[in-house]
Scaffold this motif. Sequence first.
Motif, PDB file in Angstrom:
ATOM      1  N   GLY A  52      -9.598  -7.492   0.385  1.00  0.00           N
ATOM      2  CA  GLY A  52      -9.622  -8.792  -0.285  1.00  0.00           C
ATOM      3  C   GLY A  52      -8.787  -8.775  -1.556  1.00  0.00           C
ATOM      4  N   ARG A  53      -8.850  -7.680  -2.299  1.00  0.00           N
ATOM      5  CA  ARG A  53      -8.051  -7.567  -3.521  1.00  0.00           C
ATOM      6  C   ARG A  53      -6.562  -7.500  -3.193  1.00  0.00           C
ATOM      7  N   ILE A  54      -6.213  -6.811  -2.118  1.00  0.00           N
ATOM      8  CA  ILE A  54      -4.806  -6.741  -1.708  1.00  0.00           C
ATOM      9  C   ILE A  54      -4.310  -8.122  -1.294  1.00  0.00           C
ATOM     10  N   ALA A  55      -5.153  -8.884  -0.599  1.00  0.00           N
ATOM     11  CA  ALA A  55      -4.767 -10.239  -0.210  1.00  0.00           C
ATOM     12  C   ALA A  55      -4.475 -11.091  -1.443  1.00  0.00           C
ATOM     13  N   ALA A  56      -5.289 -10.939  -2.484  1.00  0.00           N
ATOM     14  CA  ALA A  56      -5.048 -11.691  -3.719  1.00  0.00           C
ATOM     15  C   ALA A  56      -3.754 -11.226  -4.382  1.00  0.00           C
ATOM     16  N   TRP A  57      -3.473  -9.920  -4.349  1.00  0.00           N
ATOM     17  CA  TRP A  57      -2.245  -9.392  -4.935  1.00  0.00           C
ATOM     18  C   TRP A  57      -1.031  -9.948  -4.196  1.00  0.00           C
TER      19      TRP A  57
END
Length: 348
Positions: free
Chosen positions: A81-86
């Motif tokens: 999820g954090r990578i998707a936001a990045w």
Amino acid sequence: MRMTMRWFGPADPVPLWKLRQVPNLTGIVGALHDVPTGEAWTRAGVAGLRQTVERHGLALSVIESVPVHEDIKLGNARRDGRIAAWIASLEAVAAEGIGVVCYNFMPVFDWTRTDLASVRADGSTALVYRHADVTGDGGDGPTVLPGWAEAYTPAALTALRAAYTDLSADGLRANLAYFLRAVVPVAARLGVHLAIHPDDPPWPVLGLPRVVSTADDLDFVLRAAPDAHNGLTFCTGSLGARADNDLPALARRFAPHIHFVHARNVLRHGQRDFDEAAHVSDQGSIELARTVMILARVGSDVPIRPDHGRMIWGETGRPGYGLHDRALEAMYLQGLLDAVTLEKESHA
């Protein structure tokens, strides 16, 4: 190379109109500092920053940084999820035509100093690092050092360090590779060059592993996701804090993969202590002039910025980011670049 300067937004004590008056300075290195780490940037937010910079006759040349959330570095269940936001932030940056994104993969702290205003013999002040002041790697260590207090409460810092207890350097390296395999193909599609920043300082701190510190580490980054858009920020100060990092040799070796350059000088004291020094080569321990000239000869046309400077002539402000000494450095760098241009013309 194209001269740029870091700017921290409207709250920066150095306003854009002053940066505009530095000769040959055409680009600004900026970020959305009000967006919490882990949240996606919006195109509107990036556009607002770009437009502010352009109103002062400058270009938003580099984003530094889109922060990488600790969940990604830890490789826990929340990382995708954090990578998707990045990636969403990367898409917002690309939509506004900005082609270079600098980032780092340092656990917990993206830089470490033990004094932000060490008084030098000439009366200026500078950032310094003394390893003995950071209680031994693996020990309890301090809960707060200069520059950290605004980022973490002591309780939050303790909890975050505890989360890294079982993460080895190999584990952190695997998590970096996972991140790169996810984001580099997107960067390639968008035409954005990713430029990882070396560890600062380039060794473990407070028992936390660091994996972007040596030539072998840089090789690992490039091999993890082979693509022209996966590259490096060449920081002479961070890499130069280690005596076993031969900066001129590293510049020659990695020039095709360098997308951004940070230029500063350091004066080493032993293996793990250093001062940030005046930029002229003979003021420190690294061959700054030789390294910059090598990059200008063999590298591509990438942005370069004066990195941390001393506070001189009574200037006060953000430690390392006053105007006066960075402007001096910009002119020193410009002289080196001019010398390379004349050298090339004489051999044409």
